[in-house]
Design a protein around this motif. Structure first.
Motif, mmCIF file in Angstrom:
data_model
loop_
_atom_site.group_PDB
_atom_site.id
_atom_site.type_symbol
_atom_site.label_atom_id
_atom_site.label_comp_id
_atom_site.label_asym_id
_atom_site.label_seq_id
_atom_site.Cartn_x
_atom_site.Cartn_y
_atom_site.Cartn_z
ATOM 1 N N PHE A 11 -8.887 -8.151 -7.790
ATOM 2 C CA PHE A 11 -7.703 -7.758 -7.135
ATOM 3 C C PHE A 11 -8.175 -7.566 -5.640
ATOM 4 N N ASN A 12 -7.055 -8.080 -4.516
ATOM 5 C CA ASN A 12 -7.176 -8.327 -3.328
ATOM 6 C C ASN A 12 -6.086 -7.153 -2.682
ATOM 7 N N PRO A 13 -6.320 -5.962 -2.049
ATOM 8 C CA PRO A 13 -5.191 -5.179 -1.819
ATOM 9 C C PRO A 13 -4.513 -5.711 -0.539
ATOM 10 N N PHE A 14 -5.386 -6.848 0.172
ATOM 11 C CA PHE A 14 -4.944 -7.241 1.345
ATOM 12 C C PHE A 14 -4.342 -8.484 1.415
ATOM 13 N N ASP A 182 -3.480 3.429 6.553
ATOM 14 C CA ASP A 182 -3.516 2.265 5.736
ATOM 15 C C ASP A 182 -5.029 1.804 5.754
ATOM 16 N N PHE A 183 -5.948 2.785 6.183
ATOM 17 C CA PHE A 183 -7.362 2.415 6.206
ATOM 18 C C PHE A 183 -7.743 1.064 6.687
ATOM 19 N N ALA A 293 8.243 3.245 -2.537
ATOM 20 C CA ALA A 293 7.513 2.992 -1.177
ATOM 21 C C ALA A 293 6.179 3.307 -1.162
ATOM 22 N N LEU A 294 5.800 4.130 -1.944
ATOM 23 C CA LEU A 294 4.372 4.180 -2.067
ATOM 24 C C LEU A 294 3.875 3.638 -3.331
ATOM 25 N N GLN A 295 3.017 2.599 -3.030
ATOM 26 C CA GLN A 295 2.717 1.634 -3.895
ATOM 27 C C GLN A 295 1.332 2.022 -4.568
ATOM 28 N N VAL A 296 0.604 2.401 -3.885
ATOM 29 C CA VAL A 296 -0.791 3.004 -4.163
ATOM 30 C C VAL A 296 -1.493 4.305 -3.347
ATOM 31 N N HIS A 395 1.867 -3.331 5.623
ATOM 32 C CA HIS A 395 1.282 -2.228 5.043
ATOM 33 C C HIS A 395 0.589 -2.413 3.751
ATOM 34 N N ILE A 396 -0.352 -1.790 3.209
ATOM 35 C CA ILE A 396 -1.004 -1.986 1.820
ATOM 36 C C ILE A 396 -0.334 -0.842 1.165
#
Length: 408
Positions: A11-14, A182-183, A293-296, A395-396
């Motif tokens: 899995f690639n969060p980007f 968003d790190f 809105a908040l996915q992770v 955004h991630i």
């Protein structure tokens, strides 16, 4: 790796595929490898864990061996701007564990009381109505720009009593803080955030000192009053206000946008709402479940723990995929369907659970209700402008439209 996950890419969060519609991606991992080890989500980790099911996300939210505090980056690896930003974050209750978390939550709980929420209701409704009315007649209306981005900021400024903050200044503050959250590894992101932390500090310290000698009927005065027992420093209070600004704005604007898009794509559900055939509060819970809105949200593992039969080691990075958990068919029947009358819509995990349930959740829901009621009253025939495409934020962790053109 088991056979079900053997053909899955890490899995690639980007991934760009997650920006416009992440839910098909989530469904694949949720069904085939729900506790998944994928690409790193933050600097300092070789890999990260991603948790896709409702059951496992809820389990972790209750698990004391898993921490809210990020632990990967040592101070020796940080730039001065990163050091300042993470110093501020260390005073945000959503990134702390007890007993520090308890101290922060007591301070905010006294300010975010039921009585205060009731007192804010009329002002929230007035601001929402005024912003919706201002769009009517516009041939180039963008509901994100004209309404959703402004209402939460006006509300926050009003309840804090910070009339010294104009909309553009608050937008600059909140956008810079959200991008650093968003790190991202780009140093300029942290440089911008650090510059704005210093600017916010310079603006707020005199306001805090003023409230000590002459209290007002506003949230900042209540925080200063409650702080007589908590004994935070003035700078810590600045960081608390920074949290209120960022969390109170970014999640709300994005949630309003996501919910509005969902309603416009499912016109029969919008019409049910307009005819008052479903309860508004339940409808808002369902919109929050359907496209949060908040996915992770990230966590750090303090001790070895087994989740879904997999051993997650102390020190590992772990990500709770709220967007996936809220679409889990084991909890929500036909989860891909928007159902404003859904009986268990309020079981969504978007605002967390238990000890770390979002203290501002009620305010966000109140604002969303007020905006929807104003839209129904003022312009029930509103629709998306198909000649101008929706643009999504890059955004991630936060999902929402950057631009949302409408025909009013």
């Amino acid at each position: 790796m088991n056979s079900a996950s053997a053909t899955l890419e890490p899995f690639n969060p980007f991934s760009e595929a997650l920006h416009s519609d992440p839910y098909a991606v989530y469904a694949s991992y949720r069904s085939r490898d729900p506790v998944h080890r994928g690409l790193a989500s933050a600097p300092g980790y070789p890999e990260s864990w991603y948790i896709f099911t409702y059951e496992h996300v809820l389990e972790i939210l209750k698990e004391e061996r898993i921490s809210n505090e990020r632990q990967a980056i040592s101070s020796g690896q940080m730039t001065p701007s990163q050091l300042l930003f993470y110093e501020a974050l260390s005073h945000w209750l959503l990134f702390r564990d007890p007993p520090v978390h308890s101290r922060h939550r007591r301070l905010l709980s006294s300010a975010f009381s039921a009585r205060n929420f009731a007192g804010w209701k009329t002002e929230i409704e007035e601001i929402s109505t005024r912003r919706v009315q201002a769009m009517i007649g516009s041939t180039q209306a963008d509901i994100t720009h004209d309404c959703f981005r402004v209402v939460p900021l006006e509300v926050i400024a009003k309840i804090l009593g910070l009339d010294i903050l104009d909309i553009d200044t608050m937008l600059e503050f909140t956008d810079s803080f959200a991008r650093a959250l968003d790190f991202r590894t780009d140093p300029s992101v942290f440089d911008r955030a650090a510059k704005n932390i210093k600017a916010l500090d310079a603006l707020l310290i005199p306001q805090i000192e003023s409230r000590r000698t002459q209290a007002r009927e506003d949230l900042l005065s209540r925080l200063v009053e409650a702080n007589q027992e908590a004994q935070f420093s003035d700078r810590e209070l600045v960081y608390v206000v920074m949290l209120i600004l960022t969390a109170g704005y970014e999640t709300t604007i994005n949630q309003m946008g996501n919910g509005f898009i969902a309603l416009m794509h499912d016109r029969p559900q919008w019409e049910l709402l307009c005819r008052n055939e479903v309860k508004m509060n339940n409808a808002v819970h369902e919109l929050i479940r359907f496209d949060p809105a908040l996915q992770v949200m990230s966590r750090s593992v303090l001790e070895d723990v087994k989740i879904g039969g997999k051993l997650i080691r102390a020190g590992d990075d772990l990500n709770l995929m709220f967007g996936s958990a809220n679409r889990d068919p084991s909890m929500f029947e036909q989860p891909e369907k928007l159902d404003l009358a859904r009986a268990n819509a309020n079981r969504n995990l978007t605002f967390g659970h238990g000890l770390h349930f979002c203290i501002g959740a009620q305010l966000a829901r109140m604002e969303t209700v007020a905006v929807l009621e104003a839209l129904i009253e003022q312009c029930p025939r509103i629709r998306l402008d198909e000649s101008r495409p929706v643009r999504w934020k890059n955004h991630i962790s936060l999902r929402g439209p950057q631009s949302l053109p409408v025909v009013v």
